[in-house]
Design a protein around this motif. Sequence first.
Motif, PDB file in Angstrom:
ATOM      1  N   GLY A   9      -9.758  12.131   4.156  1.00  0.00           N
ATOM      2  CA  GLY A   9     -10.649  12.834   3.226  1.00  0.00           C
ATOM      3  C   GLY A   9     -12.087  12.404   3.463  1.00  0.00           C
ATOM      4  N   THR A  10     -12.877  12.437   2.398  1.00  0.00           N
ATOM      5  CA  THR A  10     -14.304  12.096   2.473  1.00  0.00           C
ATOM      6  C   THR A  10     -14.534  10.804   3.251  1.00  0.00           C
ATOM      7  OG1 THR A  10     -14.435  12.971   0.235  1.00  0.00           O
ATOM      8  CG2 THR A  10     -16.353  11.760   1.017  1.00  0.00           C
ATOM      9  N   MET A  11     -13.807   9.757   2.881  1.00  0.00           N
ATOM     10  CA  MET A  11     -14.069   8.441   3.464  1.00  0.00           C
ATOM     11  C   MET A  11     -13.394   8.256   4.814  1.00  0.00           C
ATOM     12  SD  MET A  11     -16.137   7.198   1.361  1.00  0.00           S
ATOM     13  CE  MET A  11     -16.295   5.473   1.770  1.00  0.00           C
ATOM     14  N   ASP A  30      -3.397  12.188   8.214  1.00  0.00           N
ATOM     15  CA  ASP A  30      -3.377  12.660   6.822  1.00  0.00           C
ATOM     16  C   ASP A  30      -2.096  13.463   6.625  1.00  0.00           C
ATOM     17  OD1 ASP A  30      -5.903  12.989   4.568  1.00  0.00           O
ATOM     18  OD2 ASP A  30      -4.103  14.224   4.267  1.00  0.00           O
ATOM     19  N   ALA A  85      -7.099   4.837   3.705  1.00  0.00           N
ATOM     20  CA  ALA A  85      -8.120   5.477   2.855  1.00  0.00           C
ATOM     21  C   ALA A  85      -7.506   6.677   2.134  1.00  0.00           C
ATOM     22  CB  ALA A  85      -9.326   5.903   3.697  1.00  0.00           C
ATOM     23  N   VAL A  86      -6.329   6.464   1.516  1.00  0.00           N
ATOM     24  CA  VAL A  86      -5.683   7.550   0.769  1.00  0.00           C
ATOM     25  C   VAL A  86      -6.207   7.539  -0.669  1.00  0.00           C
ATOM     26  CG1 VAL A  86      -3.643   7.449   2.264  1.00  0.00           C
ATOM     27  CG2 VAL A  86      -3.604   6.229   0.077  1.00  0.00           C
ATOM     28  N   PHE A  87      -5.666   8.434  -1.518  1.00  0.00           N
ATOM     29  CA  PHE A  87      -6.136   8.542  -2.904  1.00  0.00           C
ATOM     30  C   PHE A  87      -6.129   7.178  -3.605  1.00  0.00           C
ATOM     31  CE2 PHE A  87      -3.995  12.916  -2.655  1.00  0.00           C
ATOM     32  CZ  PHE A  87      -5.180  13.573  -2.371  1.00  0.00           C
ATOM     33  N   GLU A  88      -7.037   7.025  -4.569  1.00  0.00           N
ATOM     34  CA  GLU A  88      -7.150   5.766  -5.319  1.00  0.00           C
ATOM     35  C   GLU A  88      -6.060   5.691  -6.400  1.00  0.00           C
ATOM     36  OE1 GLU A  88      -8.905   3.381  -4.420  1.00  0.00           O
ATOM     37  OE2 GLU A  88      -9.644   2.175  -6.077  1.00  0.00           O
ATOM     38  N   LYS A  93      -0.948   4.503  -2.687  1.00  0.00           N
ATOM     39  CA  LYS A  93      -1.319   3.460  -1.714  1.00  0.00           C
ATOM     40  C   LYS A  93      -0.078   2.657  -1.313  1.00  0.00           C
ATOM     41  CE  LYS A  93      -6.254   2.982  -2.523  1.00  0.00           C
ATOM     42  NZ  LYS A  93      -6.820   3.686  -1.386  1.00  0.00           N
ATOM     43  N   ASN A 113      -9.515   0.702   2.002  1.00  0.00           N
ATOM     44  CA  ASN A 113     -10.843   1.120   1.542  1.00  0.00           C
ATOM     45  C   ASN A 113     -10.886   1.271   0.017  1.00  0.00           C
ATOM     46  OD1 ASN A 113     -13.517   1.986   2.290  1.00  0.00           O
ATOM     47  ND2 ASN A 113     -12.928   4.040   1.659  1.00  0.00           N
ATOM     48  N   SER A 115     -11.651   1.164  -3.816  1.00  0.00           N
ATOM     49  CA  SER A 115     -12.887   0.776  -4.479  1.00  0.00           C
ATOM     50  C   SER A 115     -12.607  -0.015  -5.747  1.00  0.00           C
ATOM     51  CB  SER A 115     -13.775   1.979  -4.803  1.00  0.00           C
ATOM     52  OG  SER A 115     -13.074   3.164  -4.829  1.00  0.00           O
ATOM     53  N   HIS A 136     -14.347  -2.163   2.264  1.00  0.00           N
ATOM     54  CA  HIS A 136     -14.850  -1.132   1.352  1.00  0.00           C
ATOM     55  C   HIS A 136     -16.137  -0.526   1.906  1.00  0.00           C
ATOM     56  CE1 HIS A 136     -16.597  -0.065  -2.840  1.00  0.00           C
ATOM     57  NE2 HIS A 136     -15.893   0.939  -2.372  1.00  0.00           N
ATOM     58  N   PHE A 137     -15.993   0.672   2.488  1.00  0.00           N
ATOM     59  CA  PHE A 137     -17.129   1.399   3.071  1.00  0.00           C
ATOM     60  C   PHE A 137     -17.834   2.195   1.969  1.00  0.00           C
ATOM     61  CE2 PHE A 137     -14.406   0.609   6.669  1.00  0.00           C
ATOM     62  CZ  PHE A 137     -15.237   0.521   7.766  1.00  0.00           C
ATOM     63  N   ASN A 139     -20.224   5.747   0.899  1.00  0.00           N
ATOM     64  CA  ASN A 139     -20.327   7.171   1.202  1.00  0.00           C
ATOM     65  C   ASN A 139     -21.798   7.607   1.274  1.00  0.00           C
ATOM     66  OD1 ASN A 139     -19.616   9.878   1.417  1.00  0.00           O
ATOM     67  ND2 ASN A 139     -19.301  10.145  -0.780  1.00  0.00           N
TER      68      ASN A 139
HETATM   69  N1  LIG Z   1     -15.513   8.887  -2.195  1.00  0.00           N
HETATM   70  C1  LIG Z   1     -16.221   7.764  -2.265  1.00  0.00           C
HETATM   71  O1  LIG Z   1     -17.440   7.781  -2.519  1.00  0.00           O
HETATM   72  C2  LIG Z   1     -15.558   6.422  -1.999  1.00  0.00           C
HETATM   73  C3  LIG Z   1     -16.378   5.318  -1.694  1.00  0.00           C
HETATM   74  C4  LIG Z   1     -15.763   4.096  -1.392  1.00  0.00           C
HETATM   75  C5  LIG Z   1     -14.368   3.990  -1.415  1.00  0.00           C
HETATM   76  N2  LIG Z   1     -13.605   5.068  -1.729  1.00  0.00           N
HETATM   77  C6  LIG Z   1     -12.137   4.903  -1.692  1.00  0.00           C
HETATM   78  O2  LIG Z   1     -11.647   5.459  -0.486  1.00  0.00           O
HETATM   79  C7  LIG Z   1     -10.324   5.970  -0.684  1.00  0.00           C
HETATM   80  C8  LIG Z   1     -10.280   7.436  -0.284  1.00  0.00           C
HETATM   81  O3  LIG Z   1     -11.212   8.136  -1.069  1.00  0.00           O
HETATM   82  P1  LIG Z   1     -11.763   9.581  -0.648  1.00  0.00           P
HETATM   83  O4  LIG Z   1     -12.926   9.841  -1.522  1.00  0.00           O
HETATM   84  O5  LIG Z   1     -11.876   9.679   0.824  1.00  0.00           O
HETATM   85  O6  LIG Z   1     -10.535  10.479  -1.138  1.00  0.00           O
HETATM   86  P2  LIG Z   1     -10.150  11.961  -0.691  1.00  0.00           P
HETATM   87  O7  LIG Z   1      -9.436  12.559  -1.855  1.00  0.00           O
HETATM   88  O8  LIG Z   1     -11.320  12.672  -0.131  1.00  0.00           O
HETATM   89  O9  LIG Z   1      -9.108  11.723   0.515  1.00  0.00           O
HETATM   90  C9  LIG Z   1      -7.869  11.077   0.375  1.00  0.00           C
HETATM   91  C10 LIG Z   1      -6.944  11.650   1.426  1.00  0.00           C
HETATM   92  O10 LIG Z   1      -5.722  10.898   1.447  1.00  0.00           O
HETATM   93  C11 LIG Z   1      -4.694  11.797   1.853  1.00  0.00           C
HETATM   94  N3  LIG Z   1      -3.396  11.204   1.522  1.00  0.00           N
HETATM   95  C12 LIG Z   1      -2.825  11.045   0.321  1.00  0.00           C
HETATM   96  N4  LIG Z   1      -1.638  10.405   0.458  1.00  0.00           N
HETATM   97  C13 LIG Z   1      -1.470  10.151   1.780  1.00  0.00           C
HETATM   98  C14 LIG Z   1      -0.449   9.515   2.543  1.00  0.00           C
HETATM   99  N5  LIG Z   1       0.635   8.995   1.976  1.00  0.00           N
HETATM  100  N6  LIG Z   1      -0.619   9.444   3.891  1.00  0.00           N
HETATM  101  C15 LIG Z   1      -1.721   9.957   4.476  1.00  0.00           C
HETATM  102  N7  LIG Z   1      -2.714  10.575   3.810  1.00  0.00           N
HETATM  103  C16 LIG Z   1      -2.592  10.669   2.475  1.00  0.00           C
HETATM  104  C17 LIG Z   1      -4.996  13.075   1.083  1.00  0.00           C
HETATM  105  O11 LIG Z   1      -4.379  14.201   1.678  1.00  0.00           O
HETATM  106  C18 LIG Z   1      -6.533  13.107   1.163  1.00  0.00           C
HETATM  107  O12 LIG Z   1      -6.973  13.919   2.238  1.00  0.00           O
HETATM  108  C19 LIG Z   1      -9.985   5.691  -2.152  1.00  0.00           C
HETATM  109  O13 LIG Z   1      -9.310   4.477  -2.240  1.00  0.00           O
HETATM  110  C20 LIG Z   1     -11.374   5.603  -2.794  1.00  0.00           C
HETATM  111  O14 LIG Z   1     -11.383   4.823  -3.976  1.00  0.00           O
HETATM  112  C21 LIG Z   1     -14.160   6.286  -2.002  1.00  0.00           C
END
Ligand SMILES: NC(=O)c1ccc[n+]([C@@H]2O[C@H](COP(=O)([O-])OP(=O)(O)OC[C@H]3O[C@@H](n4cnc5c(N)ncnc54)[C@H](O)[C@@H]3O)[C@@H](O)[C@H]2O)c1
Length: 279
Positions: A9-11, A30, A85-88, A93, A113, A115, A136-137, A139
């Motif tokens: 995803g985003t990260m 993913d 870096a999957v859902f929080e 996780k 990753n 948070s 912890h990266f 964005n």
């Molecule tokens: N968005 C931010 O600003 C930010 C900043 C720092 C840390 N984080 C952390 O990074 C992590 C990811 O956040 P994000 O914003 O990229 O989330 P996101 O929702 O953009 O992406 C998460 C991805 O994980 C995938 N996923 C879910 N379960 C999975 C599995 N079992 N195997 C493989 N892929 C799987 C989903 O399909 C999704 O594409 C979280 O822990 C979040 O807390 C986010």
Amino acid sequence: MKVSVVGSGTMGRGIGQVFAQAGHQVKLIDINKEVLGKAKENIKESLARLEKKKALTESLDVIMERIEYSSDIADVKGSQFIIEAVFERIDIKQEALENICKSASPDAIIGTNTSSISINTLAKFIEGKERFIGTHFFNPVPVMKLVEIITSERTSKEVIEKTEKVMIEIGKDPVFSKDFPGFISNRILMPLIREAIAVYEQGIASAADIDKSFRLGMAHPMGPLELADFVGLDVCYDVLEVLYRDYGEPRFKPPITLKNMVTAGKLGRKSGEGFYNYR
Ligand SMILES: NC(=O)c1ccc[n+]([C@@H]2O[C@H](COP(=O)([O-])OP(=O)(O)OC[C@H]3O[C@@H](n4cnc5c(N)ncnc54)[C@H](O)[C@@H]3O)[C@@H](O)[C@H]2O)c1
């Protein structure tokens, strides 16, 4: 080095991009194939912007070729560095980390990753806890230089040193934190955002003036409410909830205004509306 990023995803896609830019072979994984397609498009656009600014040392195509895309978590096999870096969500996780451990080589470093989830808690799902570490990266990952490196009670010295070296090598500038909720940055940032929301909800000042105070008075590039919109109001709410639960202190209590906005789908920039209108 061979690197896998689980969750694109985003990260995850940003993390994959910076490793590829630094010359590493990357597998972006993913469970959602659509996300993988979007990740590829997104990385290409990001690299194209950097190429235009002459910020790339190699051609866009060479960097793109270093990234493989997969929906099978077993493809972490053979990687020396794996970042989750999957859902929080702890259950999601857990599943991802357990599956990573099934296929990862025993000496691969596994980073998360997260948070807000405790690294010691997530370490429970890892075979070989000494190789597990928080990375912890921030964005957007290709732009932000900071990485918080968080160690569990069992992370080995060797893994900490290797992780620091790798982070510097991919162009990041790490800081180190013990495993306490919010680590360094969110623990300090979230009460600031919370107080800014209190000033806003008490009608003391407008969102624009609250943010202007920080831009012009403290030389912050964004004010706290602009930053909250940028991070995502749902993310801010979730992090505050974790901080409030774990520290039990009122300074972390999520404001009702924030809860109402999240419930109404006002999530900040990503939904087009938050403290400001982006439509
Ligand atoms: N968005 C931010 O600003 C930010 C900043 C720092 C840390 N984080 C952390 O990074 C992590 C990811 O956040 P994000 O914003 O990229 O989330 P996101 O929702 O953009 O992406 C998460 C991805 O994980 C995938 N996923 C879910 N379960 C999975 C599995 N079992 N195997 C493989 N892929 C799987 C989903 O399909 C999704 O594409 C979280 O822990 C979040 O807390 C986010």
